[in-house]
Enzyme design. Structure first.
Site, PDB file in Angstrom:
ATOM      1  N   ARG A 100      11.950  -1.007  11.039  1.00  0.00           N
ATOM      2  CA  ARG A 100      10.799  -0.731  11.902  1.00  0.00           C
ATOM      3  C   ARG A 100      10.741  -1.727  13.058  1.00  0.00           C
ATOM      4  O   ARG A 100      10.972  -2.918  12.878  1.00  0.00           O
ATOM      5  CB  ARG A 100       9.514  -0.857  11.080  1.00  0.00           C
ATOM      6  CG  ARG A 100       9.247   0.337  10.221  1.00  0.00           C
ATOM      7  CD  ARG A 100       8.072   0.116   9.307  1.00  0.00           C
ATOM      8  NE  ARG A 100       6.896  -0.423   9.981  1.00  0.00           N
ATOM      9  CZ  ARG A 100       5.696  -0.451   9.417  1.00  0.00           C
ATOM     10  NH1 ARG A 100       5.528   0.010   8.193  1.00  0.00           N
ATOM     11  NH2 ARG A 100       4.672  -0.959  10.065  1.00  0.00           N
TER      12      ARG A 100
ATOM     13  N   ARG B 291      -8.934   1.273   9.859  1.00  0.00           N
ATOM     14  CA  ARG B 291      -8.552  -0.103  10.165  1.00  0.00           C
ATOM     15  C   ARG B 291      -9.596  -0.817  11.002  1.00  0.00           C
ATOM     16  O   ARG B 291      -9.421  -1.995  11.308  1.00  0.00           O
ATOM     17  CB  ARG B 291      -7.240  -0.096  10.946  1.00  0.00           C
ATOM     18  CG  ARG B 291      -6.002  -0.441  10.107  1.00  0.00           C
ATOM     19  CD  ARG B 291      -4.798  -0.175  10.983  1.00  0.00           C
ATOM     20  NE  ARG B 291      -3.628  -0.927  10.680  1.00  0.00           N
ATOM     21  CZ  ARG B 291      -2.561  -0.423  10.049  1.00  0.00           C
ATOM     22  NH1 ARG B 291      -2.578   0.793   9.575  1.00  0.00           N
ATOM     23  NH2 ARG B 291      -1.479  -1.155   9.896  1.00  0.00           N
TER      24      ARG B 291
ATOM     25  N   ARG C 265      11.934  -6.497   3.110  1.00  0.00           N
ATOM     26  CA  ARG C 265      11.934  -5.054   3.351  1.00  0.00           C
ATOM     27  C   ARG C 265      12.909  -4.723   4.491  1.00  0.00           C
ATOM     28  O   ARG C 265      13.686  -3.770   4.388  1.00  0.00           O
ATOM     29  CB  ARG C 265      10.506  -4.604   3.723  1.00  0.00           C
ATOM     30  CG  ARG C 265      10.414  -3.151   4.110  1.00  0.00           C
ATOM     31  CD  ARG C 265       8.981  -2.661   4.070  1.00  0.00           C
ATOM     32  NE  ARG C 265       8.255  -2.933   5.300  1.00  0.00           N
ATOM     33  CZ  ARG C 265       6.941  -2.744   5.463  1.00  0.00           C
ATOM     34  NH1 ARG C 265       6.206  -2.331   4.463  1.00  0.00           N
ATOM     35  NH2 ARG C 265       6.351  -2.982   6.613  1.00  0.00           N
TER      36      ARG C 265
ATOM     37  N   LYS D  64       0.830  -1.218   0.000  1.00  0.00           N
ATOM     38  CA  LYS D  64       0.000   0.000   0.000  1.00  0.00           C
ATOM     39  C   LYS D  64       0.862   1.265   0.000  1.00  0.00           C
ATOM     40  O   LYS D  64       0.581   2.207  -0.728  1.00  0.00           O
ATOM     41  CB  LYS D  64      -0.913   0.031   1.246  1.00  0.00           C
ATOM     42  CG  LYS D  64      -1.847  -1.162   1.369  1.00  0.00           C
ATOM     43  CD  LYS D  64      -2.796  -1.021   2.553  1.00  0.00           C
ATOM     44  CE  LYS D  64      -2.115  -0.949   3.914  1.00  0.00           C
ATOM     45  NZ  LYS D  64      -1.418  -2.182   4.320  1.00  0.00           N
TER      46      LYS D  64
HETATM   47  P1  AMP Z   1       1.485   0.746   9.267  1.00  0.00           P
HETATM   48  O1  AMP Z   1       2.660   1.604   8.989  1.00  0.00           O
HETATM   49  O2  AMP Z   1       0.242   1.179   8.531  1.00  0.00           O
HETATM   50  O3  AMP Z   1       1.773  -0.721   9.086  1.00  0.00           O
HETATM   51  O4  AMP Z   1       1.121   0.961  10.820  1.00  0.00           O
HETATM   52  C1  AMP Z   1       2.039   0.614  11.821  1.00  0.00           C
HETATM   53  C2  AMP Z   1       1.329   0.495  13.152  1.00  0.00           C
HETATM   54  O5  AMP Z   1       0.731   1.756  13.502  1.00  0.00           O
HETATM   55  C3  AMP Z   1       0.173  -0.483  13.197  1.00  0.00           C
HETATM   56  O6  AMP Z   1       0.604  -1.818  13.417  1.00  0.00           O
HETATM   57  C4  AMP Z   1      -0.647   0.058  14.363  1.00  0.00           C
HETATM   58  O7  AMP Z   1      -0.036  -0.236  15.606  1.00  0.00           O
HETATM   59  C5  AMP Z   1      -0.516   1.562  14.159  1.00  0.00           C
HETATM   60  N1  AMP Z   1      -1.569   2.080  13.270  1.00  0.00           N
HETATM   61  C6  AMP Z   1      -1.412   2.659  12.054  1.00  0.00           C
HETATM   62  N2  AMP Z   1      -2.588   3.037  11.544  1.00  0.00           N
HETATM   63  C7  AMP Z   1      -3.539   2.674  12.449  1.00  0.00           C
HETATM   64  C8  AMP Z   1      -4.942   2.771  12.499  1.00  0.00           C
HETATM   65  N3  AMP Z   1      -5.644   3.313  11.490  1.00  0.00           N
HETATM   66  N4  AMP Z   1      -5.585   2.297  13.609  1.00  0.00           N
HETATM   67  C9  AMP Z   1      -4.897   1.765  14.633  1.00  0.00           C
HETATM   68  N5  AMP Z   1      -3.569   1.620  14.652  1.00  0.00           N
HETATM   69  C10 AMP Z   1      -2.878   2.079  13.577  1.00  0.00           C
END
Ligand code: AMP
Length: 205
Positions: free
Chosen positions: A139, A88, A127, A13
């Protein structure tokens, strides 16, 4: 044009959001990036989100809805935005719907990345390796244990959004397993279809 990119972690994404942003002049809104920035800056939100993010769980709806609500008010979002990693949960999706309605904005399409779970794990490992090789920082949640939790969170909390947006006739599935450029091409085709449908029905996105 206002878009949501929906799919499990590692589906690509972020990569596609960057391409779309560059090509169409849209703003990429990644709640994951915003939360990581808050953690790095040591803000109150960052302190609240840090541990749950490291474990791979979801940050509270209240926090992420607050972040997005403020962000889409900014003038740079007027031309359109790409939501990457938000919503989410069903609660986030409902909140987004209310936010957009209150601002007189509409959602044009939800691009659903269909992927094979087995391959996700190796993608995320790759990655992490590539980031390390390039001298970057990996990360904290790109490890096998946190990934399992992130995938479970996706299936438990986020995958119901597939049915939700299907019911709203916004869902546009694409094959997320194809090569990056091919996925980008498929998304372009979807967007052209959405634009043509908008012109044909006279609705504004
Ligand atoms: P991502 O970079 O989108 O994979 O997000 C990394 C982490 O941020 C996720 O595993 C969640 O802990 C938190 N996170 C990001 N977006 C959301 C969201 N919309 N709702 C809840 N937690 C989020």
């Amino acid at each position: 044009m206002n878009l949501i990119l929906l799919g499990p972690p590692g589906a690509g994404k972020g990569t596609q959001a960057q391409k779309l942003a560059a090509k169409h002049g849209l703003v990429q809104l990644s709640t994951g990036d915003m939360l990581r920035a808050a953690v790095s800056a040591g803000t109150e939100i960052g302190r609240k989100a840090d541990a749950v993010m490291k474990s791979g769980g979801l940050v509270s709806d209240e926090i992420v809805i607050g972040i997005i609500s403020e962000r889409i008010e900014q003038p740079d979002c007027a031309k359109g935005f790409i939501l990457d990693g938000f919503p989410r949960t069903l609660q986030q999706a409902d909140a987004l719907g209310s936010l957009l309605a209150a601002k007189g904005k509409a959602l044009d399409a939800v691009i659903e990345f269909r992927v094979d779970d087995q391959i996700l794990v190796s993608r995320i490992e790759t990655r992490a390796r590539e980031t390390l090789a390039a001298g970057g920082k990996v990360r904290a949640d790109d490890n096998a244990e946190a990934l399992k939790t992130r995938l479970m969170a996706y299936y438990r909390e986020t995958s119901p959004l597939i049915g939700y947006y299907h019911a709203y006739r916004k869902l546009c599935p694409i094959d997320g397993m194809a090569a990056i450029d091919q996925v980008a091409q498929e998304i372009e085709t979807v967007l052209t279809g959405v634009k043509n449908a908008t012109i044909a029905t006279g609705t504004k996105g």
